[in-house]
Motif scaffolding. Structure first.
Motif, PDB file in Angstrom:
ATOM      1  N   ASP A   1      72.567 -32.392 -27.545  1.00 49.59           N
ATOM      2  CA  ASP A   1      73.769 -32.580 -27.455  1.00 49.59           C
ATOM      3  C   ASP A   1      74.707 -32.064 -28.696  1.00 49.59           C
ATOM      4  N   LYS A   2      73.914 -32.338 -30.059  1.00 46.76           N
ATOM      5  CA  LYS A   2      74.546 -31.756 -31.177  1.00 46.76           C
ATOM      6  C   LYS A   2      74.590 -30.358 -31.111  1.00 46.76           C
ATOM      7  N   ALA A   3      73.452 -30.006 -30.698  1.00 44.89           N
ATOM      8  CA  ALA A   3      73.200 -28.180 -30.578  1.00 44.89           C
ATOM      9  C   ALA A   3      74.261 -27.727 -29.526  1.00 44.89           C
ATOM     10  N   THR A   4      74.369 -28.485 -28.365  1.00 44.11           N
ATOM     11  CA  THR A   4      75.656 -27.971 -27.655  1.00 44.11           C
ATOM     12  C   THR A   4      77.010 -28.092 -28.101  1.00 44.11           C
ATOM     13  N   ASP A   5      77.398 -29.270 -28.852  1.00 40.82           N
ATOM     14  CA  ASP A   5      78.648 -29.344 -29.409  1.00 40.82           C
ATOM     15  C   ASP A   5      79.006 -28.303 -30.458  1.00 40.82           C
ATOM     16  N   ILE A   6      77.904 -27.877 -31.313  1.00 39.92           N
ATOM     17  CA  ILE A   6      77.962 -26.922 -32.181  1.00 39.92           C
ATOM     18  C   ILE A   6      78.425 -25.621 -31.550  1.00 39.92           C
ATOM     19  N   LEU A   7      77.653 -25.080 -30.546  1.00 43.99           N
ATOM     20  CA  LEU A   7      77.988 -23.956 -29.602  1.00 43.99           C
ATOM     21  C   LEU A   7      79.279 -24.113 -29.037  1.00 43.99           C
ATOM     22  N   ARG A   8      79.545 -25.034 -28.482  1.00 46.35           N
ATOM     23  CA  ARG A   8      80.964 -25.352 -27.721  1.00 46.35           C
ATOM     24  C   ARG A   8      81.903 -25.132 -28.703  1.00 46.35           C
ATOM     25  N   THR A   9      82.032 -25.846 -29.884  1.00 50.76           N
ATOM     26  CA  THR A   9      83.230 -25.843 -30.900  1.00 50.76           C
ATOM     27  C   THR A   9      83.327 -24.554 -31.278  1.00 50.76           C
ATOM     28  N   GLY A  10      81.995 -23.868 -31.709  1.00 60.33           N
ATOM     29  CA  GLY A  10      82.244 -22.237 -32.023  1.00 60.33           C
ATOM     30  C   GLY A  10      82.833 -21.449 -30.995  1.00 60.33           C
ATOM     31  N   LEU A  11      82.497 -21.719 -29.688  1.00 66.43           N
ATOM     32  CA  LEU A  11      83.013 -20.748 -28.744  1.00 66.43           C
ATOM     33  C   LEU A  11      84.331 -20.834 -28.520  1.00 66.43           C
TER      34      LEU A  11
ATOM     35  N   ASP B   1      75.163 -13.593 -26.497  1.00 65.71           N
ATOM     36  CA  ASP B   1      73.945 -14.273 -26.916  1.00 65.71           C
ATOM     37  C   ASP B   1      74.036 -15.661 -27.170  1.00 65.71           C
ATOM     38  N   HIS B   2      75.215 -16.119 -28.151  1.00 68.96           N
ATOM     39  CA  HIS B   2      75.684 -17.563 -28.265  1.00 68.96           C
ATOM     40  C   HIS B   2      75.722 -18.150 -26.951  1.00 68.96           C
ATOM     41  N   GLN B   3      76.370 -17.641 -25.884  1.00 69.97           N
ATOM     42  CA  GLN B   3      76.664 -18.082 -24.522  1.00 69.97           C
ATOM     43  C   GLN B   3      75.171 -18.517 -23.740  1.00 69.97           C
ATOM     44  N   ALA B   4      74.214 -17.487 -23.989  1.00 75.21           N
ATOM     45  CA  ALA B   4      72.909 -17.888 -23.501  1.00 75.21           C
ATOM     46  C   ALA B   4      72.331 -18.844 -23.857  1.00 75.21           C
ATOM     47  N   LEU B   5      72.432 -19.134 -25.276  1.00 76.18           N
ATOM     48  CA  LEU B   5      71.875 -20.196 -25.759  1.00 76.18           C
ATOM     49  C   LEU B   5      72.281 -21.600 -25.234  1.00 76.18           C
ATOM     50  N   MET B   6      73.433 -21.527 -24.757  1.00 80.80           N
ATOM     51  CA  MET B   6      74.149 -22.751 -23.989  1.00 80.80           C
ATOM     52  C   MET B   6      73.242 -23.107 -22.789  1.00 80.80           C
ATOM     53  N   GLN B   7      72.901 -21.877 -22.085  1.00 79.94           N
ATOM     54  CA  GLN B   7      72.302 -22.220 -20.789  1.00 79.94           C
ATOM     55  C   GLN B   7      70.715 -22.721 -21.217  1.00 79.94           C
ATOM     56  N   GLN B   8      70.111 -22.005 -22.261  1.00 75.63           N
ATOM     57  CA  GLN B   8      68.822 -22.376 -22.589  1.00 75.63           C
ATOM     58  C   GLN B   8      68.598 -23.700 -22.917  1.00 75.63           C
TER      59      GLN B   8
END
Length: 444
Positions: free
Chosen positions: A98-108, A119-126
């Motif tokens: 959840d922390k990783a998802t929040d980091i990506l979601r906040t950045g995007l 590539d960052h969006q693909a990390l969300m799916q991974q």
């Protein structure tokens, strides 16, 4: 001459203005890209590292159950601890994902991601895929622990497969983050290189104009340089006590070279003085924190380390404590003399250090009493280590040193412990070991 100087100064200032504007623009651009690396890619790498640590702990739980086989279900305590361990693993893994998802979601969401957006969006799916594997693993673990048959079944096989799939997904995610981080870093490096090149071109142009302008005011510079050289020499003489170490002036150099030589000599002397001071500080710290006889840390270092570890434990870390002393040490001193007693303590510390990790802290807290702080260590592991240490000492055979043994009390951090409570608990256990006949380990 005034008009020439004014014209050249105007051109020089114009070039400098361009350099400043371009530098400000590129600096802001590089700052945003570095901000992306610091706020998104680096925290993501830290999250994955935490996930790897969780996977390692989970492997230990799985391996423990695998080695015990059907006997695992016969021990209710081990069964309960394993259930608790699996639950903690699932909860902590979910928190990290959840922390990783929040980091990506906040950045995007706020547009912080400027490089490799797809590539960052693909990390969300991974991460979502890894989340699904975690839930499947959690579901199979619940089924396995809830089964009535006291033996390893096909559910265990499925649980092992799901554990392997979870590892595979975590490894793939780590590789993608590493590749992405390297790509982003390379992009930032190219921007910096381009920035340096352009600044160099503009700077050289400004330098060419400034050099011609400098010819008109060289006399003033020479006067200032000679004044500075005199001040530097005076400062150097005030630092150097031994006059034979004063630098010799070189001839055949221009004024700037001579000034540079003087500055280098002054900086070298300052560096030497700083190095000497650092060496003295290091020696003072060593004297302040080490026991002179045995080389182990002293009581001052012990108080400092356990306070720091208690502060970490209050934020979720864990540690254990071993309190030990030499059995019948007074009898050794009385029978063989204090020199032999000192050699016994030295041998004890040398033997203990061979068995301890670099992160473990060994301190002499009394005459023949020692404390070992075991960071990130559970009580069972600490008890095993204490027993190994006891056996190592008990089997020692060294010429000119009498046979001796040790007794130990082992405990670990409990919620809301302070320094007095945990040390007191270990001390009581050590007293019980003495009462039990010595040369033994008490755990609690």
């Amino acid at each position: 001459m005034t008009r020439k100087i004014s014209s050249l100064s105007f051109i020089l200032l114009s070039f400098l203005f361009v350099v400043i504007v371009y530098s400000a623009y590129q600096s802001q651009r590089i700052y945003k890209e570095m901000h992306e690396v610091a706020e998104i890619d680096v925290p993501l790498s830290e999250v994955i590292s935490d996930i790897e640590m969780l996977q390692l702990k989970q492997h230990l739980l799985m391996e423990s159950i695998r080695q015990q086989g059907d006997a695992f279900f016969a021990d209710a305590s081990i069964h309960a601890n394993s259930v608790k361990g699996f639950d903690e693993f699932s909860a902590q893994l979910a928190t990290q994902l959840d922390k990783a998802t929040d980091i990506l979601r906040t950045g995007l969401g706020f547009g912080s991601v400027r490089i490799k957006l797809m590539d960052h969006q693909a990390l969300m799916q991974q991460i979502s895929v890894l989340h699904e594997h975690r839930m499947n693993f959690d579901r199979l673990a619940d089924i396995f622990f809830a089964q009535q048959k006291p033996s390893l079944s096909s559910v265990w096989t499925e649980l092992e497969k799901q554990d392997a799939a979870l590892d595979t997904q975590a490894d793939e995610l780590l590789k993608k983050i590493d590749l992405l981080t390297m790509s982003v870093s390379a992009t930032v490096e190219n921007q910096e290189r381009h920035f340096v090149t352009m600044n160099a071109i503009l700077g050289l142009s400004a330098f060419a104009i400034g050099t011609y302008l400098t010819l008109y005011i060289i006399i003033t510079f020479r006067k200032r340089i000679w004044s500075l050289r005199g001040q530097i020499e005076s400062l150097h003489r005030s630092i150097v006590v031994d006059r034979s170490h004063l630098p010799t002036r070189q001839t055949g150099l221009d004024e700037l070279d001579e000034l540079e030589t003087d500055l280098k000599a002054l900086v070298k002397q300052f560096s030497k003085e700083m190095h000497n001071r650092d060496e003295v500080e290091t020696q003072l710290i060593e004297l302040a924190t080490r026991d002179k006889l045995t080389g182990a840390f002293n009581r001052h270092k012990w108080d400092e380390q356990i306070k720091a570890e208690l502060a970490l434990a209050n934020r979720g870390h864990h540690f254990s404590l071993i309190l030990l002393d030499v059995d019948h040490f007074k009898k050794i001193n009385d029978s063989y003399g204090h020199d032999v007693g000192d050699n016994v303590l030295k041998l004890l510390v040398t033997t203990l250090r061979k068995r301890l990790r670099e992160t473990d802290v060994l301190c002499r807290v009394g005459g023949e009493e020692f404390a070992i702080l075991l960071k990130d260590t559970r009580l069972a592991d600490a008890a095993t280590l204490a027993e190994q240490l006891r056996k190592s000492i008990a089997t020692l055979k060294i010429d000119h040193i009498p046979h001796f043994t040790i007794s130990s009390g082992v405990t670990d951090y409990q919620d809301f412990d302070d320094q007095h409570q945990i040390v007191k608990r270990a001390d009581v256990l050590l007293y019980e070991a003495k009462g039990a006949g010595r040369n033994c380990v008490m755990v609690g």
